[in-house]
Structure formats: C-alpha cells, structure tokens
Design an enzyme around this catalytic site. Sequence first.
Site, PDB file in Angstrom:
ATOM      1  N   ASP A   9       0.851  -1.199   0.000  1.00  0.00           N
ATOM      2  CA  ASP A   9       0.000   0.000   0.000  1.00  0.00           C
ATOM      3  C   ASP A   9       0.883   1.245   0.000  1.00  0.00           C
ATOM      4  OD1 ASP A   9      -2.789   1.331   1.070  1.00  0.00           O
ATOM      5  OD2 ASP A   9      -1.033   2.221   2.021  1.00  0.00           O
ATOM      6  N   ASP A 105      -3.793   2.424  -5.315  1.00  0.00           N
ATOM      7  CA  ASP A 105      -2.589   2.458  -4.479  1.00  0.00           C
ATOM      8  C   ASP A 105      -2.379   1.198  -3.641  1.00  0.00           C
ATOM      9  OD1 ASP A 105      -4.600   2.891  -2.627  1.00  0.00           O
ATOM     10  OD2 ASP A 105      -3.378   4.236  -1.414  1.00  0.00           O
ATOM     11  N   GLU A 106      -3.053   0.128  -3.992  1.00  0.00           N
ATOM     12  CA  GLU A 106      -2.849  -1.130  -3.272  1.00  0.00           C
ATOM     13  C   GLU A 106      -2.724  -2.265  -4.281  1.00  0.00           C
ATOM     14  OE1 GLU A 106      -5.514  -1.510   0.584  1.00  0.00           O
ATOM     15  OE2 GLU A 106      -6.568  -0.508  -1.042  1.00  0.00           O
TER      16      GLU A 106
HETATM   17 MG   LIG Z   1      -2.737   4.060   0.626  1.00  0.00          MG
END
Ligand SMILES: [Mg+2]
Length: 410
Positions: A9, A105-106
């Site tokens: 992340d 974002d992961e």
């Molecule tokens: Mg994040």
Amino acid sequence: MLKIIFLADMESFYASVEIVHNPSLQGKPVVVCGDPKRRHGIILAASKKAKAFGVKTGMPAWECKSLCPEAVFVRPHMQRYIDVSIKITKIFEQFTDRVVPYSIDEQFLDMTGCEKLFGTNPRGMAMKLNQQVLQETGIRCRVGIGENPLQAKMACDRFAKANPEGIFQLSHDNYTCYTWPLPIRDLFGVGSRMEHNLQRIGIKKIGDLARMPKGILKRRWGINGEILWLNSQGIDYSNIYAKSTEVQKGVGHSMTLPRDYGQKREIEVVLLELTEEVCRRARALNKMGKVVSLYCRGTSFNQPTGFSRQKKLPEPTAVTMDVYAIVHKLFDTYWDRRPVRKLGVSLSGLFDDSYMQLSLFEDREKKTSLSHAVDNIRTRYGVTSLFRASSLTSGGQLFEWATEIGGHKK
Ligand SMILES: [Mg+2]
C-alpha cells in the site's frame, strides 16, 4: 505449500505523488481535494503532516480548513496517479510475475517460492520491495504479509501502516493473538452498518465474533455472516490470482465504482470508458488484441456474484468501438440485473499492429489512425480534452478519474 502473499500500500498516495511532483510541498500539510463545485470539496488524500492535524480522507474541505488552517490544497491529477501506479506495478513485476492491482494504491503480490531467488525471508523481501519503490518513485510503501490475501490486507491496514518500518506479518499461527483483541470494526468486511448490528448482539471485538458458532451468524446474515466468521479466523478462500493471470497477458483496466450501479445505461457508460482506456493503452504499445474479456463483480467483495467472460474476435483490433461492441454484447448476455460494484475490461491475444489484415469492407487503417490522432491529443492536453458525450451522463466516471477519486471509495 503455504503461500506468501504481500499487500503493498502506498502511503498517502495522491498527496505523495503531488509532493514528489512539486518538491516545494515537502514537509507541508498537503491535501488533495476535488473541485468544490462538483463534490463539495471532499478531501481525497492527505499527507502525513496533514493527517497529524486530524485531517482524514473523505472529510469536507471546510472541516479540513478548520482543523488545519495552513493546509496546502492541491487539485487532483488523476492521469499522474494512474501513471505512477502503473510504474509501481512494473517495479513489483520485477519481484514476481503474480501482481494483482487491488486499487490505485494497493496491489497484491504472490511471493510464494521467491525466497530462494531473493535469498531472504518474507520480511527481507518486503524490505527490499519498500526500498526499491522509495528509490524509484519517492513514495513510501507499506507491506502486509500473510498466507492469504485476507491476512495480508489485515496485516497491512491494522499493523504495517502503524509501525515505523511499514512491514507486518500475519500467519495462521499468530493471527488469533494479534487480531482477536481488536475492535470489531477493524475486521476486513465489517462496514459501519455491520459494526452496529454486531455490537447490538454484544460482539465488540474480533475475538467475540470468532468465538460465536458459525451457524448462528450464517442464519442471521447468510453468506456474509459466514464470510465474516471466516475472516475472523484468518481464513480466505478467494482466488484473486486466477482471474488476473489472464489479464496479465493483455492490456486490462478495471475500476471499483464510487457507488453501486444498478442501471444498465450507467453501467454501459463506464464500460465504454474502460474500453476506451484499454484500447488507448494497447495502441500506445502498438498492439492489437484478439480476445476481449469482461469482468463484472457484484456488490459484495466476498460474495462471488458477477461473472468473467471472454470472446474471440475474427481479427485483432485496438479500435475502441470494435472492442466495445463485443464488451456490450458480453454484458448483455451475462449480466444478472443485480447491482454492480466493479467492472473490468481487457484485451489479450496481442499482436503487433504492424500486422493488419486488410478488409474489403471497412477502412481499418483509417479507423486506426483516427484512434492514434485522438490519443495524441489526449496525451498532450489530458484525457478530458476530447471525450465521448456519454461521459457527461450520470454514470460517467471519466471526470471522476481525471479529477477526483479514481479507484478509491469516497
Ligand atoms: Mg494508501
């Protein structure tokens, strides 16, 4: 064999990208915030410094201003975030060929069997990964390690994000001891309504739920109750890699919708936008594809509703409307009329576009060069410089991508 799954992340992703882009923002409380006219100025991301003032994602701008008057407001640049996200995927692909983006974002990485290659244990591999991402992008990455995606996600969200090293490992051996004392809302899959329901019957901690007989939860909440119980045990039967290995061989794009879409017209708009993006990317690689896949997921993450289907084309193409015709047909055939949460389109069976079967019936070359011209304009002036009128209708996500939330929930 036990699996080694990472969930990586990015810290304060949009805000971090903006700071890297404009180093004068370094060390300041930066918030990325949409157009106040369109969505009442919701905070989409806050830098670590801004978070220290209590600023949170999803907060209205006015509240952020009152908590942190010196906050620096930055408008979002969705294309920039997509580009960095793709760059990060490429870094991850140097570690394993099994990378599954989960949101912008992961990303999940299946690192099973990679220890020999890296000569170290999972923690060591996670340290290398974090180092490389920081070096190449300037963004801090946190890694949750688990024996399945659920454990990795819990390890990341509940522990890795809070520790200075940004790494935490859960396993079947330690899952109970780390997660059971946590409040029930910290369990993956428990939203605010479910939290309320569970608290009403006296379940306050994850351990309380874990100690309930599964049957009671199942009777009360059906498959969701059962899945939450499994989550409380650290058990996860989902198979997210199988779906994506296909996508890896081609060009794919998927998105989690900001709300559940039940209307066909709205879904069609997003399908067209996704198709456009996939075809644009294929064209940028000078590729055409022969297999069109459509992936559609229902409204519950755990519940396996929805479908994944593909269709072979008679000839490879990267022309948006040719691909969209197939996407639309697949959707029409297989959609069960239930609300949709996530959609994905991919084009695989790729060929170099220097190969082009000349057709007697349509001017393919002309269509392809028209597509390239559109791409050039968008590359230069942004994705919203030239768009389809349907993107202005209520389902459209193009402007949300370009300026607002992307793969994130509001
Ligand atoms: Mg994040």
